[in-house]
Design a protein around this motif. Structure first.
Motif, PDB file in Angstrom:
ATOM      1  N   PRO A 349      42.424  47.744  37.357  1.00  0.00           N
ATOM      2  CA  PRO A 349      41.999  46.357  37.172  1.00  0.00           C
ATOM      3  C   PRO A 349      41.902  45.629  38.517  1.00  0.00           C
ATOM      4  N   ARG A 350      41.343  44.424  38.506  1.00  0.00           N
ATOM      5  CA  ARG A 350      41.364  43.604  39.706  1.00  0.00           C
ATOM      6  C   ARG A 350      42.809  43.421  40.167  1.00  0.00           C
ATOM      7  N   LEU A 351      43.016  43.542  41.450  1.00  0.00           N
ATOM      8  CA  LEU A 351      44.388  43.518  41.958  1.00  0.00           C
ATOM      9  C   LEU A 351      45.062  42.171  41.719  1.00  0.00           C
ATOM     10  N   ALA A 352      44.296  41.100  41.716  1.00  0.00           N
ATOM     11  CA  ALA A 352      44.886  39.775  41.512  1.00  0.00           C
ATOM     12  C   ALA A 352      45.459  39.603  40.116  1.00  0.00           C
ATOM     13  N   THR A 353      45.166  40.520  39.196  1.00  0.00           N
ATOM     14  CA  THR A 353      45.742  40.441  37.850  1.00  0.00           C
ATOM     15  C   THR A 353      47.080  41.179  37.766  1.00  0.00           C
ATOM     16  N   LEU A 354      47.477  41.885  38.832  1.00  0.00           N
ATOM     17  CA  LEU A 354      48.720  42.650  38.828  1.00  0.00           C
ATOM     18  C   LEU A 354      49.864  41.807  39.384  1.00  0.00           C
ATOM     19  N   PRO A 355      51.044  41.844  38.773  1.00  0.00           N
ATOM     20  CA  PRO A 355      52.153  41.012  39.248  1.00  0.00           C
ATOM     21  C   PRO A 355      52.482  41.195  40.725  1.00  0.00           C
ATOM     22  N   LEU A 356      52.389  42.424  41.231  1.00  0.00           N
ATOM     23  CA  LEU A 356      52.720  42.662  42.637  1.00  0.00           C
ATOM     24  C   LEU A 356      51.865  41.813  43.564  1.00  0.00           C
ATOM     25  N   TYR A 357      50.613  41.551  43.157  1.00  0.00           N
ATOM     26  CA  TYR A 357      49.673  40.849  44.023  1.00  0.00           C
ATOM     27  C   TYR A 357      49.622  39.347  43.786  1.00  0.00           C
ATOM     28  N   CYS A 358      50.121  38.896  42.650  1.00  0.00           N
ATOM     29  CA  CYS A 358      49.997  37.468  42.352  1.00  0.00           C
ATOM     30  C   CYS A 358      51.333  36.761  42.150  1.00  0.00           C
ATOM     31  N   ALA A 359      52.441  37.496  42.243  1.00  0.00           N
ATOM     32  CA  ALA A 359      53.751  36.866  42.075  1.00  0.00           C
ATOM     33  C   ALA A 359      53.987  35.840  43.177  1.00  0.00           C
ATOM     34  N   ALA A 368      60.897  36.778  52.232  1.00  0.00           N
ATOM     35  CA  ALA A 368      59.813  36.962  53.200  1.00  0.00           C
ATOM     36  C   ALA A 368      58.699  35.945  52.970  1.00  0.00           C
ATOM     37  N   ARG A 369      57.991  35.625  54.042  1.00  0.00           N
ATOM     38  CA  ARG A 369      56.788  34.808  53.899  1.00  0.00           C
ATOM     39  C   ARG A 369      55.755  35.609  53.128  1.00  0.00           C
ATOM     40  N   TYR A 370      55.181  34.989  52.135  1.00  0.00           N
ATOM     41  CA  TYR A 370      54.403  35.754  51.156  1.00  0.00           C
ATOM     42  C   TYR A 370      53.237  34.921  50.693  1.00  0.00           C
ATOM     43  N   LEU A 371      52.096  35.553  50.549  1.00  0.00           N
ATOM     44  CA  LEU A 371      50.874  34.846  50.152  1.00  0.00           C
ATOM     45  C   LEU A 371      50.381  35.412  48.825  1.00  0.00           C
ATOM     46  N   PRO A 372      50.693  34.755  47.695  1.00  0.00           N
ATOM     47  CA  PRO A 372      50.217  35.274  46.407  1.00  0.00           C
ATOM     48  C   PRO A 372      48.720  35.075  46.242  1.00  0.00           C
ATOM     49  N   ASN A 373      48.105  35.964  45.467  1.00  0.00           N
ATOM     50  CA  ASN A 373      46.676  35.881  45.184  1.00  0.00           C
ATOM     51  C   ASN A 373      46.441  35.233  43.830  1.00  0.00           C
ATOM     52  N   ARG A 374      45.292  34.639  43.700  1.00  0.00           N
ATOM     53  CA  ARG A 374      44.921  34.000  42.447  1.00  0.00           C
ATOM     54  C   ARG A 374      43.693  34.706  41.870  1.00  0.00           C
ATOM     55  N   VAL A 375      43.643  34.799  40.545  1.00  0.00           N
ATOM     56  CA  VAL A 375      42.475  35.376  39.875  1.00  0.00           C
ATOM     57  C   VAL A 375      41.314  34.391  39.985  1.00  0.00           C
ATOM     58  N   ARG A 376      40.205  34.874  40.530  1.00  0.00           N
ATOM     59  CA  ARG A 376      39.033  34.011  40.690  1.00  0.00           C
ATOM     60  C   ARG A 376      37.927  34.489  39.753  1.00  0.00           C
ATOM     61  N   PRO A 377      37.484  33.632  38.835  1.00  0.00           N
ATOM     62  CA  PRO A 377      36.403  34.023  37.919  1.00  0.00           C
ATOM     63  C   PRO A 377      35.055  34.000  38.622  1.00  0.00           C
ATOM     64  N   GLY A 378      34.103  34.727  38.042  1.00  0.00           N
ATOM     65  CA  GLY A 378      32.741  34.692  38.528  1.00  0.00           C
ATOM     66  C   GLY A 378      32.484  35.533  39.758  1.00  0.00           C
ATOM     67  N   THR A 379      33.384  36.448  40.071  1.00  0.00           N
ATOM     68  CA  THR A 379      33.219  37.281  41.261  1.00  0.00           C
ATOM     69  C   THR A 379      32.510  38.587  40.906  1.00  0.00           C
ATOM     70  N   ASN A 380      32.026  39.263  41.934  1.00  0.00           N
ATOM     71  CA  ASN A 380      31.476  40.604  41.724  1.00  0.00           C
ATOM     72  C   ASN A 380      32.542  41.555  41.202  1.00  0.00           C
ATOM     73  N   ALA A 381      33.768  41.393  41.687  1.00  0.00           N
ATOM     74  CA  ALA A 381      34.867  42.255  41.228  1.00  0.00           C
ATOM     75  C   ALA A 381      35.078  42.110  39.730  1.00  0.00           C
ATOM     76  N   GLU A 382      35.032  40.868  39.237  1.00  0.00           N
ATOM     77  CA  GLU A 382      35.180  40.629  37.803  1.00  0.00           C
ATOM     78  C   GLU A 382      34.029  41.281  37.040  1.00  0.00           C
ATOM     79  N   PHE A 383      32.810  41.165  37.574  1.00  0.00           N
ATOM     80  CA  PHE A 383      31.641  41.732  36.897  1.00  0.00           C
ATOM     81  C   PHE A 383      31.754  43.257  36.801  1.00  0.00           C
ATOM     82  N   VAL A 384      32.089  43.909  37.911  1.00  0.00           N
ATOM     83  CA  VAL A 384      32.201  45.369  37.891  1.00  0.00           C
ATOM     84  C   VAL A 384      33.337  45.811  36.973  1.00  0.00           C
ATOM     85  N   GLU A 385      34.464  45.115  37.050  1.00  0.00           N
ATOM     86  CA  GLU A 385      35.598  45.448  36.179  1.00  0.00           C
ATOM     87  C   GLU A 385      35.204  45.360  34.709  1.00  0.00           C
TER      88      GLU A 385
END
Length: 429
Positions: A349-359, A368-385
């Motif tokens: 799946p898109r990595l931003a949907t996995l807890p490791l990447y969006c926690a 640690a300093r940490y930058l969580p990712n957010r699920v972005r709709p309308g992307t090419n990644a979403e379309f391919v997935e």
């Protein structure tokens, strides 16, 4: 081919494909020479500590496979371990950001978190399925140090554009070639463009060891740091050039991530067999692509003119639901499976949907300093997935030709019965 316009198997009709699954049996069975080499290694040495024996042979063979365009190769017990070593060697640490593709296998980027770094996900290109250069450029910040390109499903990324962006911004480039053994970009093997590259040798890969990975680089400093992360004693004493690093030779940096000699034996034989298997796989998948051109609701895999797909890694066409009465992908897959096809949705799946990447915090190092990712709709990644299908990587030519014909006929059968299937899909929602 005989007309098979009878009722869909999903509704009780006869399936088009009667050959039992799985249709892609991989890895192929060992030949007598490989089995004999494994047996001989058992009595020769089962715990190689330095760069010698089958480890040294395989590393040398792999550098030759890459046409001598890089000078150093180091084996590891998995592709993930090799990626961990590569990120460490390229300077990833707390506060460092790595830009990588939003849709790929999680381990391409997950070792960054074990080094307290952050991952910034960039959108992919629909045709190559690899990271989009424009998205990379937009994702770069003052904390970015590494761009990770994954040659997804075997198709090389736009390396000219990526290298240009890296040079303009003073960034390192890591190639994850785990799907792309033998793939080429403008005639040059992938794995020879970046500051470091990693090839997985896991059992599903075109060149396989069972479990294993190999890091290649033309940078001696990267080699030395990566070696010390996973190797110690003999190899570190003999291989490290940097005097300030060689003093760690007894312990390395505290980890043991080296490959087993048995895995190296298997990998050498898989590498030797690769050219013939690659050619057969190409013939199968070119034939499949040609046959799918007549299926209007399937977009065959696109291969850009400047690339050679090398190994391939699965066959991942896109589904066009508007051409099939809007039937959901899930219903299509169920109908195709009922017809006897080995088919599914790609597993990653898109990595931003996995807890490791969006926690909100790094689970290993919460402080640690940490930058969580957010699920972005309308992307090419979403379309391919949402639209990709996963078919077998057929490789037995000409034996698989008839089976490929049956797959294509199953697609056509679905199209003939699309109205009934659409009604079923509506009732099922």
């Amino acid at each position: 081919m005989a007309d098979r316009s009878d009722e869909l198997a999903l509704f009780g009709g006869e399936p088009v494909i009667t050959l039992p699954r799985p249709h892609e049996v991989w890895p192929p069975p060992a030949d007598p020479a490989e089995l004999a080499a494994l047996a001989a290694q058992r009595d020769d040495d089962i715990s190689i500590k330095g760069r010698c024996g089958p480890i040294a042979r395989f590393e040398t063979e792999f550098l030759e496979f890459l046409e001598g365009r890089v000078r150093h190769a180091v084996t590891f017990n998995s592709g993930t371990s090799a990626l961990f070593a590569a990120y460490f060697a390229l300077g990833v640490t707390e506060g460092v950001e790595v830009v990588g593709p939003a849709l790929t296998y999680h381990a391409a980027l997950s070792p960054v978190y074990a080094l307290r770094g952050s991952v910034v996900l960039a959108d992919v290109d629909v045709q190559t399925r690899g990271i989009s250069p424009a998205a990379v450029r937009a994702a770069i910040t003052e904390n970015t140090r590494v761009i990770t390109v994954v040659h997804q499903w075997g198709h090389p990324c736009d390396m000219d554009a990526i290298l240009r962006i890296a040079e303009e911004n003073g960034l390192r480039v890591l190639e994850d070639c785990s799907h792309a053994h033998g793939s080429r970009y403008k005639g040059r093997p992938v794995g020879t463009f970046g500051d470091a590259a990693v090839f997985s040798l896991q059992a599903n890969k075109a060149v396989f060891a069972g479990e294993g990975g190999i890091l290649v680089t033309d940078d001696r400093a990267v080699h030395d740091r990566a070696t010390l992360l996973g190797h110690y004693r003999d190899r570190s004493r003999e291989e490290i050039d940097d005097e300030s690093l060689r003093r760690y030779w007894v312990s390395g940096f505290g980890l043991k991530l080296r490959m087993s000699p048995f895995n190296a034996v298997v990998a050498s034989h898989a590498l030797a067999a690769f050219p013939e298997r690659k050619e057969a796989r190409h013939r199968c998948l070119r034939y499949l692509t040609d046959r799918l051109a007549d299926v209007d609701y399937i977009e065959p895999v696109h291969v850009c003119d400047e690339v050679d797909m090398g190994a391939w890694y699965g066959y991942k066409p896109l589904y066009r639901p508007k051409a099939l009465e809007g039937i959901s992908r899930g219903t299509l897959i169920a109908a195709l499976r009922a017809e006897g096809m080995e088919v599914g949705a790609p597993s990653g799946p898109r990595l931003a949907t996995l807890p490791l990447y969006c926690a909100e915090a790094n689970p290993l190092f919460p402080e640690a300093r940490y930058l969580p990712n957010r699920v972005r709709p309308g992307t090419n990644a979403e379309f391919v997935e949402a639209h990709a299908l996963s078919l077998p990587t057929f490789y037995r030519w000409p034996q698989d030709k008839e089976l490929i014909d049956h797959y294509v006929e199953a697609f056509h059968k679905i199209h003939r019965h699309r109205v009934a299937l659409a009604e079923y899909d509506t009732r099922s929602r």
